[in-house]
Design a protein around this motif. Structure first.
Motif, short mmCIF file in Angstrom:
data_model
loop_
_atom_site.label_atom_id
_atom_site.label_comp_id
_atom_site.label_asym_id
_atom_site.label_seq_id
_atom_site.Cartn_x
_atom_site.Cartn_y
_atom_site.Cartn_z
N GLY A 111 35.36 -26.30 -44.94
CA GLY A 111 35.15 -27.72 -44.70
C GLY A 111 36.47 -28.36 -44.28
N SER A 112 36.51 -29.67 -44.34
CA SER A 112 37.70 -30.41 -43.93
C SER A 112 38.10 -31.38 -45.03
CB SER A 112 37.44 -31.18 -42.63
OG SER A 112 37.01 -30.31 -41.61
N GLY A 113 39.29 -31.94 -44.90
CA GLY A 113 39.79 -32.93 -45.85
C GLY A 113 41.03 -33.59 -45.27
N PHE A 114 41.61 -34.50 -46.04
CA PHE A 114 42.83 -35.16 -45.56
C PHE A 114 43.67 -35.61 -46.75
CE2 PHE A 114 39.30 -38.10 -45.71
CZ PHE A 114 39.80 -39.26 -46.26
N VAL A 115 44.98 -35.61 -46.55
CA VAL A 115 45.93 -35.96 -47.60
C VAL A 115 46.06 -37.48 -47.66
CG1 VAL A 115 48.29 -35.71 -48.43
CG2 VAL A 115 47.17 -33.81 -47.23
N VAL A 116 45.93 -38.05 -48.87
CA VAL A 116 46.09 -39.50 -49.03
C VAL A 116 47.33 -39.86 -49.84
CG1 VAL A 116 43.64 -40.03 -48.77
CG2 VAL A 116 44.54 -39.47 -51.04
N ASP A 117 47.97 -38.86 -50.46
CA ASP A 117 49.20 -39.09 -51.21
C ASP A 117 50.09 -37.87 -51.05
OD1 ASP A 117 51.20 -39.29 -53.27
OD2 ASP A 117 49.94 -40.76 -54.31
N ALA A 118 51.16 -38.02 -50.25
CA ALA A 118 52.01 -36.88 -49.94
C ALA A 118 52.86 -36.44 -51.12
CB ALA A 118 52.92 -37.22 -48.75
N GLU A 119 53.28 -37.38 -51.95
CA GLU A 119 54.16 -37.05 -53.07
C GLU A 119 53.41 -36.34 -54.19
OE1 GLU A 119 56.28 -40.43 -54.43
OE2 GLU A 119 57.40 -40.72 -52.56
N GLN A 120 52.21 -36.86 -54.54
CA GLN A 120 51.45 -36.27 -55.64
C GLN A 120 50.45 -35.22 -55.18
OE1 GLN A 120 50.14 -38.97 -58.79
NE2 GLN A 120 51.13 -40.67 -57.73
N ASN A 229 30.58 -31.44 -36.19
CA ASN A 229 29.81 -30.22 -36.36
C ASN A 229 29.98 -29.67 -37.77
OD1 ASN A 229 28.65 -29.40 -33.55
ND2 ASN A 229 30.76 -29.98 -33.10
N ARG A 230 29.32 -28.57 -38.03
CA ARG A 230 29.48 -27.91 -39.32
C ARG A 230 30.94 -27.52 -39.51
NH1 ARG A 230 24.25 -23.78 -39.39
NH2 ARG A 230 22.65 -25.40 -39.50
N GLY A 231 31.48 -27.88 -40.66
CA GLY A 231 32.90 -27.66 -40.93
C GLY A 231 33.71 -28.92 -40.81
N ASN A 232 33.14 -29.96 -40.16
CA ASN A 232 33.81 -31.26 -40.10
C ASN A 232 33.64 -32.06 -41.39
OD1 ASN A 232 33.40 -31.23 -36.73
ND2 ASN A 232 35.21 -32.27 -37.51
N SER A 233 32.70 -31.65 -42.24
CA SER A 233 32.42 -32.39 -43.47
C SER A 233 33.68 -32.59 -44.29
CB SER A 233 31.38 -31.66 -44.30
OG SER A 233 30.12 -31.70 -43.70
N GLY A 234 33.92 -33.82 -44.71
CA GLY A 234 35.08 -34.15 -45.51
C GLY A 234 36.27 -34.58 -44.70
N GLY A 235 36.20 -34.44 -43.39
CA GLY A 235 37.31 -34.83 -42.53
C GLY A 235 37.31 -36.32 -42.25
N PRO A 236 38.43 -36.85 -41.74
CA PRO A 236 38.56 -38.29 -41.53
C PRO A 236 38.05 -38.75 -40.17
CG PRO A 236 40.65 -37.23 -41.09
CD PRO A 236 39.70 -36.13 -41.49
N LEU A 237 37.59 -39.99 -40.14
CA LEU A 237 37.29 -40.70 -38.91
C LEU A 237 38.32 -41.81 -38.78
CD1 LEU A 237 35.07 -40.87 -36.61
CD2 LEU A 237 34.10 -42.75 -37.94
N PHE A 238 39.12 -41.77 -37.72
CA PHE A 238 40.22 -42.71 -37.54
C PHE A 238 39.87 -43.81 -36.56
CE2 PHE A 238 42.46 -38.71 -38.59
CZ PHE A 238 43.24 -39.14 -39.65
N ASN A 239 40.45 -45.00 -36.79
CA ASN A 239 40.42 -46.02 -35.75
C ASN A 239 41.62 -45.80 -34.83
OD1 ASN A 239 42.66 -47.02 -37.14
ND2 ASN A 239 41.54 -48.73 -38.07
N MET A 240 41.79 -46.63 -33.84
CA MET A 240 42.86 -46.42 -32.87
C MET A 240 44.23 -46.83 -33.39
SD MET A 240 41.62 -44.90 -30.17
CE MET A 240 40.72 -43.92 -31.37
N GLN A 241 44.31 -47.29 -34.63
CA GLN A 241 45.59 -47.56 -35.28
C GLN A 241 46.00 -46.41 -36.20
OE1 GLN A 241 43.08 -50.23 -35.20
NE2 GLN A 241 44.15 -50.59 -33.26
N GLY A 242 45.19 -45.35 -36.24
CA GLY A 242 45.51 -44.20 -37.08
C GLY A 242 45.13 -44.37 -38.53
N GLU A 243 44.26 -45.33 -38.84
CA GLU A 243 43.80 -45.55 -40.20
C GLU A 243 42.44 -44.87 -40.41
OE1 GLU A 243 45.60 -50.05 -40.85
OE2 GLU A 243 43.64 -49.77 -39.88
#
Length: 502
Positions: A111-120, A229-243
């Motif tokens: 699956g996918s994911g994204f980091v929301v806190d680099a330090e912890q 697609n399959r495997g994208n689950s848990g990944g981020p959807l960004f706006n054009m500001q990178g949020e």
């Protein structure tokens, strides 16, 4: 006409069209700029800065060889069969042990994911990506891998939070944006791990908002045509500001691949869940303690409402925050804590997002009048045992023989010991029993069944078949087309229905 003549004629026609296009004035609506019409020139710089924060989630689970719906039993062979060795090896490899017994096999998923806190080292993904996993591994874009521990999950929104130990590794993190500000037609970018390929960037637009796909009680998805697609689950959807404005969660696809209909959990909902999972390891949602149902046009007309908006209170849960009479069955909640309530989904989501213990103002319509009541919210996770009605015998005596009456296709009788026993009706239910329902009648069309109890008609209580007939006749004289009935199930759970009176 020869082939050469035809080609010559086609060249002349194309030249004429080209000249006409060069000399004609093309009308472009004033509100569409050339840049907006073409879309973003490139998202390369944006993607380059975000790829490091998006990770691949790899999980493994040990499953017993004899488990699973697709397990094939070892065939019984005659003693000394020449095929014995072949089948022994086949089933050992296939099911993780000799004959599929006592062995185990390792099942892996991606699956996918994204980091929301680099330090912890906090990482966000979908709950269904890591559900039942024995081991979870986070794979970064630079090829490095770290073992992850599960911090907390929320099955209602399909969100999970993981934690890795950076151990001196410098992580890249992204932030949640405000999904409430995005509009249909805005450009968005998805990054994930489709089919295990990793680091895949796709771009599209927001196709729709507030989608309900019946996956949970808080459905409020962003729909996008960015390829998911399959495997994208848990990944981020960004706006054009990178949020991060969404967490990619589901797709609609007959083939299993992207057809341009993908769904993301909006950040406005996800960020609060993630914060609670990080802090408490669980969610702590507000709870109002009411059963609600949607308002149809017929119910709105019966209640004298201008439109079919709001959430109709169909019942009050015992021991809940409003089990003190502040909110009553038949009330229509139109505003909660300053936020408009257009339907039941709005109320469910707004209450869940409210802090436990908070005192809020609830604006409701009660018998045609607007009222405001103050309510202190409870906690939803503590409410699982409070929804069922008390079904104990009180020992009250009533006459066994009761009069009956017929109206709107229903045969009605009084509620007494005999009818309670016949239909298994709880002692705390009061009203008039529906003994029979005629097929093809107005009552049958609304799903009314024998054993249900009419407790109110047009928000007036009834206790005998005569009360029901009198209320129906009064509504007809008022020119009403539908009668609003509050029905109680045998357990005491309430619902409202409208029945045609013509």
């Amino acid at each position: 006409m020869t082939t050469r003549t035809v080609m010559h004629a086609m060249r002349k026609a194309c030249l004429a069209v080209t000249v006409a296009a060069m000399t004609a004035t093309v009308a472009i609506p004033s509100f569409v700029t050339p840049a907006a019409a073409q879309g973003p020139e490139s998202v390369a710089d944006l993607a380059e800065g975000l790829l490091g924060a998006v990770v691949n989630i790899s999980t493994s689970q040990n499953v017993k060889g004899s488990e699973g719906p697709n397990t094939v039993p070892m065939p019984k062979l005659p003693e000394g069969s020449p095929f014995q060795d072949f089948f022994d090896e086949f089933f050992k490899d296939r099911q993780g042990g000799r004959g599929g017994e006592g062995g185990s096999r390792k099942v892996q998923s991606l699956g996918s994911g994204f980091v929301v806190d680099a330090e912890q080292g906090f990482v966000v993904t979908n709950n269904h990506v890591i559900a039942d996993a024995d081991e979870i591994e986070v794979n970064f874009s630079d090829g490095s891998k770290l073992k992850a521990e599960l911090v907390g999950t929320d099955t209602r929104t399909d969100i999970a939070v993981l934690k890795v130990d950076p151990a001196g590794k410098k992580l890249t993190a992204v932030k949640f944006g405000n999904s409430d500000t995005i509009r249909v037609g805005d450009w968005v970018m998805a990054i994930g791990n489709p089919f295990g390929l990793g680091g895949t960037v796709t771009v599209g637009i927001v196709s729709a908002r507030n989608r309900d796909i019946n996956s949970g009680p808080y459905d409020d998805f962003i729909q996008t045509d960015a390829a998911i697609n399959r495997g994208n689950s848990g990944g981020p959807l960004f706006n054009m500001q990178g949020e991060v404005v969404g967490i990619n969660t589901a797709i609609i696809s007959p083939s299993g691949g992207s057809i341009g209909i993908g769904f993301s959990i909006p950040s406005a909902l996800a960020s609060g869940v993630v914060n609670q999972l990080r802090e408490f390891g669980e969610t702590r949602r507000g709870w109002l303690g009411v059963r609600i149902q949607s308002i149809s046009d017929e119910i709105a007309e019966s209640l004298g409402l201008d439109s079919a908006k709001g959430a109709l209170v169909a019942g009050i849960m015992k021991g809940g925050p409003v089990d003190n009479g502040s909110v009553q069955p038949g009330d229509v909640i139109i505003k909660f804590d300053g936020k408009d309530v257009d339907d039941t989904r709005d109320l469910t989501r707004i209450v869940a997002e409210s802090p436990v213990g908070k005192e809020v103002d609830v604006v409701l319509m009660r018998k045609g009048k607007e009222e405001t009541v103050k309510v202190k919210l409870g906690r939803l996770e503590d409410s699982t045992d409070t929804a069922e009605a008390d079904d104990q015998d009180t020992g009250e005596e009533q006459n066994d023989v009761a009069p009956t009456a017929s109206v709107l296709g229903m045969t009605l009788t009084e509620l007494n010991d005999a009818s309670r026993s016949e239909f298994g009706i709880a002692e705390d239910v009061s009203g008039v029993v529906v003994k029979e329902v005629a097929a093809d009648s107005a009552a049958a069309e609304r799903g009314i069944a024998a054993g249900e109890v009419i407790t109110e008609i047009a928000q007036e209580t009834v206790s005998s078949p005569k009360d029901v007939i009198d209320r129906i006749e009064a509504l007809k004289k008022q020119g009403r087309k539908n009668a609003l009935l509050m029905l109680a199930a045998k357990s005491g759970e309430l619902r409202f229905v409208t029945v045609r009176m013509d």
